[in-house]
Design an enzyme around this catalytic site. Structure first.
Site, PDB file in Angstrom:
ATOM      1  N   ASP A  11      -3.500   1.189 107.069  1.00  0.00           N
ATOM      2  CA  ASP A  11      -4.822   1.009 107.669  1.00  0.00           C
ATOM      3  C   ASP A  11      -5.792   1.832 106.839  1.00  0.00           C
ATOM      4  O   ASP A  11      -5.850   3.061 106.968  1.00  0.00           O
ATOM      5  CB  ASP A  11      -4.810   1.470 109.122  1.00  0.00           C
ATOM      6  N   LYS A  72     -15.664   2.808 102.031  1.00  0.00           N
ATOM      7  CA  LYS A  72     -15.336   1.447 102.475  1.00  0.00           C
ATOM      8  C   LYS A  72     -16.594   0.646 102.796  1.00  0.00           C
ATOM      9  O   LYS A  72     -16.596  -0.576 102.715  1.00  0.00           O
ATOM     10  CB  LYS A  72     -14.428   1.527 103.705  1.00  0.00           C
ATOM     11  N   GLU A 177      -7.791  -6.652 110.647  1.00  0.00           N
ATOM     12  CA  GLU A 177      -7.463  -5.537 111.530  1.00  0.00           C
ATOM     13  C   GLU A 177      -7.166  -5.970 112.973  1.00  0.00           C
ATOM     14  O   GLU A 177      -6.172  -5.519 113.556  1.00  0.00           O
ATOM     15  CB  GLU A 177      -8.579  -4.490 111.464  1.00  0.00           C
TER      16      GLU A 177
END
Length: 461
Positions: A11, A72, A177
């Protein structure tokens, strides 16, 4: 088919990262050298060393201009992107425009000014996760399934793959996700068919997906979200507007009445906020929210399950799980007048393929330019440009006569391939949309003043 080498699920979060491995017939979350299960997504530079994770975050106040976080939010974006410009107002470090309008992060390291792309910072974080895992398992890690927001566009997905490649990881799959979180929720709770809403609100973005779970088949019905709305951006007005609005959009897109949603699963650290727990419950008429999975580890858990499946692990728990994900955006090509001709619509199941036949708009045209876009607008100027290629050798037939077959294919990763065939000659041209410009730029700087190589930083730390 089994793959060579150890495979993990990662993750790659905006604020924290987590990695897992399938061992002893279950997911095992990897801990770092101090026993921590979540690693802050921070990288810091000073006059003597590069710092990662907690060490980087702890000295942020004293070294703010050289402590990088939230990379990110830059990955796969252009400097002129409004989201980038907005984020820059909140960051103490400098971000400037670089080649191809790529955002460049500036930092001072060992007495020199260094320039980094977001992919490089994310690669450092991924390499840190890789090294922590290798120390924990005492074996080399070669492969990974990496989670990305469901609303990531093609450039952001390709840039994530680029970062993993720099870090020495072979990406078996990018997994959305919320879909990964559905894996975590469903792996030990199979049974009758039910509709589950995954409400994933982390530190950097909001993702909502609606899935139908039917024993071993997990089918995504619709996904939506905002990559610029996470825990760092929350105020009450944003919560009121975005949460309910996106929930309503998901139900419309999936054509599912609200009373047919059987379960709401909360994922991401931001969902620990009481306000964010009460709103989905109220929207679904007082439904009790599912909290049986750790919201900070659910995505890692699901990515690890997918990693085990793709690496050929044999287990009754993993047998025959089929994930049917969707395209995050519509895909198409440009037609006359700048119109968007859509091949694959948003929330179509992937992998998928569609072919349409076109004619030229001018007589005696020796070649045709095919331009590829993603987005929901009718005009390409309002959508996101992905790439283009030219099909040469088109026969000089009359205007309007069908002669070119164009095919758009999206694989399970969301990678887009477009091909065109001139019917009468059989001439064909194909392009896979990728982040090649970024890769070329990174590789071209290896001996320069900026990036160098990650191995250089590894040896000097």
């Amino acid at each position: 088919m089994p793959v060579a080498g150890q495979t993990v699920g990662i993750d790659l979060g905006t604020t924290n990262c987590c990695v897992g491995v399938w061992r002893n017939n279950r997911v095992e979350i990897i801990t770092d050298y101090h026993g921590r299960r979540a690693i802050p997504s921070y990288v810091a530079f000073n006059e003597t060393e590069r710092l990662m994770g907690d060490a980087a975050m702890s000295q942020n106040a004293a070294n703010a201009r050289n402590t990088i976080f939230g990379a990110k939010r830059l990955i796969g974006r252009k400097f002129t992107d409004p989201a980038v410009q907005s984020n820059m107002t909140h960051w103490p470090f400098d971000v400037v425009s670089g080649p191809c309008d790529n955002p460049i992060i500036k930092a001072h390291y060992k007495g020199e000014e260094r320039h980094f792309q977001a992919e490089e910072i994310c690669a450092m974080i991924l390499m840190e996760m890789k090294e922590i895992t290798e120390a924990y398992l005492e074996k080399e890690v070669k492969n990974a399934v990496i989670s990305v927001p469901a609303c990531f566009n093609d450039a952001q997905r390709q840039a994530t793959k680029c970062a993993a490649s720099i870090a020495g990881l072979n990406v078996l799959r990018l997994i959305n996700e919320p879909t990964a979180a559905a894996n975590a929720n469903g792996i030990d709770h199979r049974g009758c068919e039910k509709n589950v809403l995954i409400f994933d609100w982390g530190g950097g973005c909001l993702d909502i997906s609606l899935l139908t779970l039917d024993d071993e088949i997990y089918e995504v019905k619709a996904s939506a979200g905002d990559t610029s709305l996470g825990g760092e951006d929350i105020d009450n007005r944003m919560v009121d507007y975005f949460c309910i609005g996106i929930c309503e959009q998901i139900l419309r897109d999936s054509k599912m009445p609200k009373d047919q949603v059987h379960e709401v699963v909360l994922v991401g650290g931001s969902t620990r906020i009481p306000k964010l727990q009460s709103m989905p419950s109220a929207f679904f008429d007082g439904m009790e929210l599912c909290k049986r999975v750790n919201p900070n580890e659910a995505v890692t858990f699901g990515a690890t399950v997918k990693a085990a499946l793709l690496s050929g692990v044999k287990s009754e728990k993993l047998s025959e799980i089929l994930l049917l994900d969707v395209a995050p955006f519509s895909l198409g090509v440009e037609s006359i007048g700048g119109r968007m001709i859509t091949f694959i619509r948003q929330n179509n199941h992937i992998p998928c393929k569609k072919t349409l036949t076109f004619s030229v708009c001018k007589d005696i045209l020796p070649s045709v330019l095919i331009r590829i876009f993603e987005g929901e607008h009718s005009m390409t100027k309002d959508n996101n440009f992905l790439g283009e290629f030219r099909l040469d050798g088109v026969l000089p037939l009359a205007s309007g006569q069908p002669q070119i077959d164009v095919t758009v294919y999206v694989d399970a990763d969301g990678t887009v391939t477009v091909s065109a065939i001139e019917r009468s000659t059989g001439k064909e041209k194909k392009v896979t949309v990728s982040h090649d410009k970024g890769l070329r730029l990174l590789s071209g700087r290896k001996r320069g003043h900026g990036y160098g190589t990650l191995e250089m930083y590894k040896l000097s730390d």
